[in-house]
Scaffold this active site. Structure first.
Site, PDB file in Angstrom:
ATOM      1  N   GLY A  11       8.358  -6.323  -0.273  1.00 22.29           N
ATOM      2  CA  GLY A  11       7.978  -5.343  -1.303  1.00 22.29           C
ATOM      3  C   GLY A  11       8.446  -3.948  -0.908  1.00 22.29           C
ATOM      4  N   ARG A  72      12.650 -10.845  -1.419  1.00 19.69           N
ATOM      5  CA  ARG A  72      11.929 -11.786  -0.553  1.00 19.69           C
ATOM      6  C   ARG A  72      12.797 -13.045  -0.567  1.00 19.69           C
ATOM      7  NH1 ARG A  72       6.638  -9.233  -0.535  1.00 19.69           N
ATOM      8  NH2 ARG A  72       6.152  -8.343  -2.549  1.00 19.69           N
ATOM      9  N   SER A  73      13.447 -13.333   0.572  1.00 19.61           N
ATOM     10  CA  SER A  73      14.460 -14.389   0.595  1.00 19.61           C
ATOM     11  C   SER A  73      13.872 -15.765   0.878  1.00 19.61           C
ATOM     12  CB  SER A  73      15.516 -14.060   1.659  1.00 19.61           C
ATOM     13  OG  SER A  73      16.448 -15.105   1.757  1.00 19.61           O
ATOM     14  N   ASP A 103       5.286  -8.174   7.338  1.00 18.49           N
ATOM     15  CA  ASP A 103       5.163  -9.312   8.264  1.00 18.49           C
ATOM     16  C   ASP A 103       6.119 -10.465   7.948  1.00 18.49           C
ATOM     17  OD1 ASP A 103       3.707  -9.869   6.008  1.00 18.49           O
ATOM     18  OD2 ASP A 103       1.839 -10.330   7.051  1.00 18.49           O
ATOM     19  N   THR A 126       5.694  -0.949   4.041  1.00 13.98           N
ATOM     20  CA  THR A 126       4.854  -1.619   3.043  1.00 13.98           C
ATOM     21  C   THR A 126       3.746  -0.656   2.639  1.00 13.98           C
ATOM     22  OG1 THR A 126       3.130  -3.314   2.716  1.00 13.98           O
ATOM     23  CG2 THR A 126       3.655  -2.780   4.990  1.00 13.98           C
ATOM     24  N   ILE A 127       3.371  -0.686   1.368  1.00 11.68           N
ATOM     25  CA  ILE A 127       2.290   0.211   0.945  1.00 11.68           C
ATOM     26  C   ILE A 127       0.934  -0.281   1.445  1.00 11.68           C
ATOM     27  CG2 ILE A 127       3.517   1.012  -1.114  1.00 11.68           C
ATOM     28  CD1 ILE A 127       1.481  -0.745  -2.755  1.00 11.68           C
ATOM     29  N   ASP A 128       0.878  -1.536   1.923  1.00 12.04           N
ATOM     30  CA  ASP A 128      -0.425  -2.163   2.202  1.00 12.04           C
ATOM     31  C   ASP A 128      -1.148  -1.623   3.437  1.00 12.04           C
ATOM     32  OD1 ASP A 128      -0.046  -3.670  -0.024  1.00 12.04           O
ATOM     33  OD2 ASP A 128       0.481  -5.501   1.039  1.00 12.04           O
ATOM     34  N   ASP A 130      -1.447  -2.827   6.249  1.00 12.48           N
ATOM     35  CA  ASP A 130      -2.240  -3.840   6.962  1.00 12.48           C
ATOM     36  C   ASP A 130      -1.472  -4.462   8.131  1.00 12.48           C
ATOM     37  OD1 ASP A 130      -0.439  -5.140   5.379  1.00 12.48           O
ATOM     38  OD2 ASP A 130      -1.834  -6.591   4.545  1.00 12.48           O
ATOM     39  N   ARG A 172      -3.266  -7.391  -1.416  1.00 13.97           N
ATOM     40  CA  ARG A 172      -3.513  -8.842  -1.506  1.00 13.97           C
ATOM     41  C   ARG A 172      -4.536  -9.299  -0.470  1.00 13.97           C
ATOM     42  NH1 ARG A 172       2.459 -10.873  -1.490  1.00 13.97           N
ATOM     43  NH2 ARG A 172       2.311  -9.323   0.136  1.00 13.97           N
ATOM     44  N   ARG A 256       3.937   1.444  -6.132  1.00 15.68           N
ATOM     45  CA  ARG A 256       5.065   1.183  -5.229  1.00 15.68           C
ATOM     46  C   ARG A 256       6.218   2.167  -5.424  1.00 15.68           C
ATOM     47  NH1 ARG A 256       5.226  -4.823  -4.380  1.00 15.68           N
ATOM     48  NH2 ARG A 256       7.430  -4.756  -4.885  1.00 15.68           N
TER      49      ARG A 256
HETATM   50  O1  F6P Z   1       3.091  -6.201   0.004  1.00 15.53           O
HETATM   51  C1  F6P Z   1       3.136  -5.143  -0.865  1.00 15.53           C
HETATM   52  C2  F6P Z   1       2.618  -5.517  -2.212  1.00 15.53           C
HETATM   53  O2  F6P Z   1       2.780  -4.389  -3.028  1.00 15.53           O
HETATM   54  C3  F6P Z   1       1.176  -6.042  -2.274  1.00 15.53           C
HETATM   55  O3  F6P Z   1       0.190  -5.043  -2.246  1.00 15.53           O
HETATM   56  C4  F6P Z   1       1.197  -6.811  -3.578  1.00 15.53           C
HETATM   57  O4  F6P Z   1       0.220  -7.802  -3.573  1.00 15.53           O
HETATM   58  C5  F6P Z   1       2.568  -7.403  -3.593  1.00 15.53           C
HETATM   59  O5  F6P Z   1       3.372  -6.562  -2.800  1.00 15.53           O
HETATM   60  C6  F6P Z   1       3.195  -7.544  -4.963  1.00 15.53           C
HETATM   61  O6  F6P Z   1       4.432  -8.142  -4.804  1.00 15.53           O
HETATM   62  P1  F6P Z   1       5.543  -8.347  -5.922  1.00 15.53           P
HETATM   63  O7  F6P Z   1       6.486  -7.191  -5.826  1.00 15.53           O
HETATM   64  O8  F6P Z   1       6.221  -9.606  -5.536  1.00 15.53           O
HETATM   65  O9  F6P Z   1       4.865  -8.387  -7.243  1.00 15.53           O
END
Ligand code: F6P
Length: 323
Positions: A11, A72-73, A103, A126-128, A130, A172, A256
């Site tokens: 992401g 995401r590959s 991760d 990552t914005i998370d 975590d 998530r 994002r």
């Molecule tokens: O890992 C970053 C994140 O923004 C999470 O907070 C979220 O659950 C996920 O990516 C969303 O992913 P996608 O871009 O596949 O919708």
């Protein structure tokens, strides 16, 4: 080491461009040739690799998203895909990688090193927030500020109409985004995966608020909460309080995007330099992070497996501040 490459993966997050810029410029500073790989591991497999110069990264420090694109590959998960990626890197003579991601990205880089011996140093993009091994991830500060900006606007309309708003933020697996949104956004209730907040507790909090003459409420819901999405939670609460006037807002991917904050630009620049210097100094399979103001390198194996625990006092703050 003479040639390295940088890519963004997973992401996207605000500040990835600032980190790419720092990687490119510090590679050049250290006398290395620097290549960019588009679309993460997918681009590595396909050979979407190009030489970068200092000018390639001009005027990107303030831009959200990633000029290298991200993905995401699924193919890199297979041995065949990783073999193809290795062959493409060999073709360009690339001896080391900087991966800006989370991760999943670091899990792939770890396996790749074990199989083909190509060292990777990672930057937490990552914005998370975590990821174990850094106090903050690149993009987190911007995402939280974006969410707060939106929540402030929601408060205005919630107040005018005396409504309950269920606002869903990303996260998530964790409440790292939800907690500062709740504290800084003046929310009455926060629901995060780390702590159990039952529907009964939400109902009680709303009833107590009304009894104290509160007329509008903000409930922040982390998308990974065990009670479900904000839509599901709002429906459950509505069933218990039919007279409640409620609305749901899902902030989603708005979190994002956008120009990175000063804090994210600083973090991204610091970690981009640390990644290149890690590779130059012979490091491999580690994530560069900032812990208590200092650059630290944490093995991917730890960043992937260890949990960065959320301070339990944070959730308590909401209870105190919403009386
Ligand atoms: O890992 C970053 C994140 O923004 C999470 O907070 C979220 O659950 C996920 O990516 C969303 O992913 P996608 O871009 O596949 O919708």
């Amino acid at each position: 080491m003479k040639k390295i490459a940088v890519f963004t993966s997973g992401g996207d997050s605000p500040g990835m461009n600032a980190c790419v810029r720092a990687v490119v410029r510090s590679a050049i500073f250290h006398g290395l040739d620097i290549y960019g790989i588009r679309r993460g591991y997918n681009g590595m497999i396909k050979g979407d690799i190009f030489k970068m110069e200092s000018s390639t990264v001009s005027n990107i420090i303030q831009r959200g998203g990633t000029i290298l694109k991200s993905a995401r590959s699924k193919d890199f998960v297979t041995k065949e895909g990783r073999q193809q990626a290795y062959e493409q890197l060999q073709k360009h003579g690339i001896e080391g990688l900087v991966a800006i991601g989370g991760d999943g990205t670091f899990t792939g880089a770890n396996i790749f090193y074990e199989e083909f011996g190509i060292p990777t140093i990672g930057a937490p993009g990552t914005i998370d927030n975590d990821l174990y091994g850094t106090d903050f991830t690149i993009g987190y500060d911007t995402a939280v500020n974006t969410a707060i900006y939106a929540i402030d606007k929601i408060r205005d309309t919630a107040d005018s109409h005396e409504r309950v708003f269920f606002v869903e933020v990303m996260g998530r697996d964790s409440g790292y985004i939800a907690i500062p949104c709740a504290v800084g956004g003046g929310a009455e209730i926060v629901m995060i995966p780390e702590t159990k907040t039952t529907i009964d507790k939400v109902v009680d909090a709303l009833r107590t608020g009304w009894s104290r003459s509160k007329t509008s409420f903000i409930v922040i819901v982390a998308e990974g909460d065990e009670e479900g999405s904000a839509v599901e939670i709002a429906a459950k609460v509505q069933a218990a309080i039919p007279q409640m006037d409620a609305r749901v807002t899902i902030l989603g991917h708005v979190q994002r995007g956008g120009a990175p904050t000063a804090a994210d630009r600083m973090l991204a620049s610091q970690l981009g330099i640390a990644c290149v210097e890690g590779l130059v100094n012979g490091r491999a399979c580690e994530m560069a992070g900032i812990v208590s103001g200092e650059v630290v390198y944490t093995p991917f194996k730890e960043t992937i497996t260890k949990v960065k625990a959320l301070n339990p006092n944070y959730a308590r703050m909401i209870d105190i501040l919403s009386v």
